[in-house]
Each structure stands twice: as structure tokens, then as C-alpha cells.
Enzyme design. Structure first.
Site, PDB file in Angstrom:
ATOM      1  CG  ASP A  55      -0.133  -0.093   2.536  1.00 30.34           C
ATOM      2  OD1 ASP A  55       0.850  -0.850   2.574  1.00 30.34           O
ATOM      3  OD2 ASP A  55      -0.497   0.589   3.513  1.00 30.34           O
ATOM      4  CD  GLU A  56      -1.017   4.719   3.011  1.00 30.73           C
ATOM      5  OE1 GLU A  56      -1.726   5.724   3.167  1.00 30.73           O
ATOM      6  OE2 GLU A  56      -0.478   4.112   3.962  1.00 30.73           O
TER       7      GLU A  56
HETATM    8  C1  ACM Z   1      -3.664   1.230   4.747  1.00 33.55           C
HETATM    9  O1  ACM Z   1      -4.488   1.694   5.545  1.00 33.55           O
HETATM   10  N1  ACM Z   1      -2.628   1.964   4.370  1.00 33.55           N
HETATM   11  C2  ACM Z   1      -3.802  -0.120   4.218  1.00 33.55           C
END
Ligand code: ACM
Length: 533
Positions: A346-347
């Protein structure tokens, strides 16, 4: 008298739980639930079983003459469940469960646990429970189902059952017939032990509370920018350096192999699967601070104790980074005898789209080669994922791409399931970037209709992540998780048609004293008419 007659009428089905509100359909208006003062719900079980009939005027009394019995050859798992039940009913000093000899009839006034694999409609986790004034029979096709039946027995009993040391409690189990199977196979909670570290005992406590509500997956977010929390034999700096701090500084910490094995064994005894996550290629500062070669410039990063995201990234063009990842996956795969490995994903802000996709596909190969099924946050969907890779939806992401190729999704929409979001504007702990999430918001949604391209058939289940930027000690975790985790558990277990907010909040009201008896620091939402002891 009104209450008496209402109770006697109860051929109770799951959605009908408040005595005074049962059997009175009002087709044109939404029925208003009776206030608690007008009558106790006929049962207060959370999550509500798929089918339950309770006759509160009749009951089975549990006292020191009652034996928990298991059939001969029931096996280790069944004996473990029987011991769990006897400890619950009588404390650690209770007589141990009795094993019936082959062919021996069930003794009078006993609680019998029986495995019957021919009851295939119960599946892995379903159970049948019959309580009469003469005895209790709990049957399941598999041990998992027996364990969940025991949790239903627990919740049919008064909350005094949670006071292990109490001397004078009167445990009356109402006569009941329950047939119950879960809606979803994945009923998860996630703990972020990276931003702040909590020790193995705290994790085991969370596991015990998950078990009360029939949750079965504990996803541990074991690494992030602020800390690396699991020992890897070939890379000792990950914990020595990367595990040495946390948000706002402080000692951090990590689980030794022995402690992690203890967590896994404890979870297994509660039928909870541990899902380890090592977040990559971003959220990796703790690793980048531990090993210089993971950085493109070969310079180790300083430790990080802030809460920003998106700044760290592994040097994805270096082959040695994939050797590192393989070492980590192999080591953790050997520590957790469960099918899953979560790679985060993620991110990511510091890579091109192509770099990111190539990274995810290469890591998928590594996870697969180590015999595990990969899970990643929603961002991983555009990569060429294997059909059995699992995508965890958390925000406006691309989970639907994975559904279109036949893949499965875990629903963790941040605006509903993120347990670290504040309840309201006055909540001291927590964050608010995904919104304020009161108990009703956490309960009153259907995972199968939230995303039009992600139907029920694509769902593995739901999970409630608890991120810990603002949470320091177990009481903080409990305050944010409860009662919303109980709401999530009902979404995950109970048929959609058997649950509604009004009956849930009435049942939840009676969970208050139970949570208090368990010593849980829970949020007393004004939306719930809490029962006090
Ligand atoms: C997330 O909340 N960055 C998965």
C-alpha cells in the site's frame, strides 16, 4: 403479565430478539424496539446465530455436579475445547472433563460435546446446540464448530460466568435450540504492532476477546517505517536496530521466535489463524535503517518515529533486495503454519507504476515458491495476480480488477472497519482521515453491496484493522476496538437478513457488563442503552 405472554409466544427466530417487540409486525412503519426496562432481550448473543430458539422460562442449571463429557476418541482438539469450557464454567480448579467410554450412555446432567462429521451442512465452523432442563448437547462436524458452540453457551449464560473467581454465581443456561453457521470464512481483526509495540501477552489477550465473538483471523502488521517486530534469524539487525523504537520514540520491541511461536499456538487453540504481514516496498524505513544495502544509495536511513507515510521504499531494481525478501518470507513461513503471507503493497509514492507492478509480481513468485498464498492491500490488483492471491480492499482502490479475474477480496473499507478512527469529534484517541465511525456506522452496512463490482460471491470476508499511531497501551487498543469489533464480528458471522441495528444495539447493551467483567476498557457509546450491573 404482558412480558410473560410475550415470552411464551417465542418460537424465536434470529431477528426477533427483544421480547416486547416480537410477533407484532407493523407493515407500514419501522417497529420501535422496546426499551430495555420493558423486557430483557430473549437472548443477547453476538454475533446473532443463523437460527436460535430460546425458551427463557426453562433452563439447565450449571453447578458443581455437572460434567462436561467428550466421546472416547474425540481427539486432542475436542479435549482442549472441553477443558476450555470447564475452565470457563468452574475456573481453573474445576474438575477436568470426563471422557465417555465407548458405548457408554451420556450421564444425566452433563454437557456433551460430540463430533459428527456426517453433519456436512454444518461445514467447518457450524454447530448445533440443544439445551433442555436435563442436559446440553453440542454437536459439530469439526472441532472449530464445537469451539463456536462453546462461545454461544458462554453468551447464553449470565455475564457472571466471566468472573472466574466468583463463589456465589448462579449459572442458568436457558433452554435453547441453535443451528448456526457463519456467513463468511474470513472474520478478521488486524493489529498494527509496528507503530507502537504491544507484547505477546497483550496480543494473547486480544485473541481471547476475538474468540468471544467467533472471529478467526488475526492479521499482524509486523513491520512499518517505525518498527520491525519479528525476529529473522539471518537478519538480526532488523530487530536489534529496526525494532528498537516506535512512534514518538521509546523502546519499541519485537517478538522473539519463542514468543511468536507462543502467539501462534495460543491463537491455534482459539481456532484463530495468524496472518503475518511484512509491508513492502514502502512502509519499510525500519528495514532500510537496519540494512544499508536495501537502499539504492547503500546508506542506512535513520530510525523514524513520526507518522507520515509514503516516503520510504526498497531499492526494487537490486536483486539483493529480492534475496532479502526471500529470506524474510522463508523464515516467517516456517514460523507460521498457516497458508497466508501478507505483503502490504500500500501507499507507494516513490516508484513508477511499472516498477511497482514488476515488484509485486516478483514478490508474488517468492511467496508462492515458499508455499504461501499472497495477500496484499487493494493497490496490488493491477499486477498480474494469481487467482488465489487475495486482495484486501481498504479505500477507493482497484479490488474490482481482481474480482473480474475470479479473485477473492477481504473487505476492510476504511470508512466502516478502521477501528482506529475516532467514534466522534470528542474521542481523544485515534485519527479521523477516513471519517468518524460511531458504533452504528461500524455495524449498519452490508459488505456485499458496498462496492457494485464486488459481489458477495467474490468476498472471502471482512476484517477490522486497528492502526496504532495514537495507541500506546492495551487499554487504548481495547477502547478503540470495543464495541466496534463485536459489530464487525456480527457482520462477518450472521446472515444479512438476521441482523439489524435496533436488535443489535439491544443485545450489545447486555454485552456491556460482560465486557466489564472481562476487564475490557470499552467505549460506552450513547447509541447503546447499556445495562449496568
Ligand atoms: C492502509 O491503511 N494503508 C492499508
Amino acid at each position: 403479565m404482558v412480558r410473560e405472554s410475550a415470552m411464551r409466544r417465542v418460537a424465536v427466530v434470529s431477528a426477533c430478539v427483544v421480547a416486547a417487540a416480537c410477533g407484532r409486525p407493523t407493515p407500514t412503519t419501522t417497529p420501535t424496539p422496546a426499551p430495555v426496562a420493558a423486557g430483557r432481550p430473549i437472548h443477547t448473543v453476538v454475533p446473532v446465530p443463523s437460527s436460535i430458539q430460546v425458551t427463557p422460562t426453562d433452563s439447565f442449571q450449571i453447578d458443581s455436579t455437572v460434567a462436561v463429557v467428550v466421546p472416547a476418541g474425540g481427539g486432542y482438539a475436542v479435549e482442549g475445547i472441553a477443558t476450555y469450557l470447564t475452565n470457563l464454567l468452574g475456573g481453573p480448579a474445576a474438575p477436568p472433563p470426563r471422557t465417555l467410554a465407548a458405548g457408554e450412555a451420556m450421564p444425566p446432567r452433563s454437557i456433551q460435546l460430540a463430533l459428527d462429521p456426517s453433519k456436512s451442512t454444518l461445514g467447518l465452523e457450524g454447530y448445533e446446540l440443544t439445551v433442555t432442563r436435563d442436559g446440553v448437547t453440542l454437536t459439530a462436524a469439526q472441532p472449530n464448530g464445537l469451539f463456536y458452540g462453546v462461545q454461544t453457551i458462554r453468551q447464553l449464560l449470565p455475564w457472571s460466568v466471566e468472573h472466574r473467581a466468583a463463589m456465589n454465581r448462579r449459572l442458568l443456561l436457558p433452554a435453547a435450540r441453535v443451528t448456526d453457521t457463519p456467513r463468511f470464512a474470513w472474520r478478521g481483526a488486524m493489529l498494527d504492532v509496528s507503530r507502537h509495540f504491544i507484547d505477546a501477552e497483550a496480543v494473547k489477550r486480544y485473541i481471547d476477546l476475538m474468540a468471544v465473538y467467533k472471529l478467526n483471523r488475526l492479521h499482524l502488521h509486523l513491520s512499518d517505517d517505525q518498527g520491525w517486530r519479528i525476529e529473522i534469524a539471518s537478519r538480526p539487525n532488523l530487530t536489534a536496530q529496526g525494532g528498537s523504537t516506535q512512534v514518538n520514540g521509546g523502546p519499541g520491541g519485537f517478538y522473539t521466535k519463542a514468543q511468536f511461536a507462543d502467539i501462534v499456538a495460543y491463537a491455534t487453540s482459539r481456532f484463530i489463524t495468524i496472518v503475518p504481514e511484512i509491508d513492502m516496498p514502502s512502509h519499510t524505513n525500519a528495514a532500510l535503517a537496519s540494512y544499508a544495502e536495501l537502499n539504492c544509495d547503500n546508506v542506512a536511513r535513520p530510525l523514524y518515529t513520526g507518522t507520515k507515510v509514503g516516503f520510504s521504499v526498497l531499492c526494487v531494481e537490486k536483486d539483493s533486495v529480492y534475496t532479502f525478501i526471500n529470506d524474510v518470507v522463508k523464515d516467517i513461513a516456517a514460523q507460521v503454519p498457516t497458508p497466508y503471507f501478507h505483503i502490504g503493497g500500500d501507499e507507494v509514492e516513490k516508484l513508477t507504476h511499472d516498477q511497482y507492478i514488476r515488484f509485486i509480481e516478483r514478490v508474488q513468485d517468492i511467496v508462492t515458491a515458499n508455499g504461501k498464498q499472497m495477500i496484499g492491500w487493494g493497490e496490488i490488483s493491477p499486477a498480474k495476480l494469481a487467482p488465489n492471491t487475495i486482495v484486501q480492499h481498504w479505500r477507493r482502490d482497484s479490488a474490482s480488477i481482481h474480482v473480474a479475474r475470479g479473485g477473492k477480496v477481504i473487505m476492510s473499507p476504511s470508512s466502516k472497519t478502521y477501528l482506529d478512527m475516532k467514534y466522534d469529534s470528542t474521542t481523544t484517541l485515534g485519527l479521523r482521515w477516513a471519517g468518524l465511525i460511531e458504533v452504528k456506522d461500524a455495524y449498519d452496512w452490508n459488505p456485499a453491496t458496498l462496492l457494485p463490482e464486488v459481489p458477495e460471491t467474490a468476498l472471502l470476508g471482512v476484517e477490522g484493522p486497528l492502526w496504532s499511531e495514537t495507541l500506546v497501551k492495551l487499554e487504548d487498543y481495547e477502547f478503540m476496538a470495543f464495541p466496534r469489533l463485536a459489530a464487525l464480528a456480527e457482520i462477518a458471522w450472521s446472515p444479512q437478513g438476521a441482523r439489524d441495528w435496533e436488535t443489535f444495539r439491544m443485545r450489545l447493551a447486555f454485552q456491556g457488563p460482560r465486557l466489564s467483567a472481562l476487564g475490557v476498557n470499552f467505549y460506552r457509546s450513547a447509541q447503546v442503552p447499556w445495562v449496568t450491573r
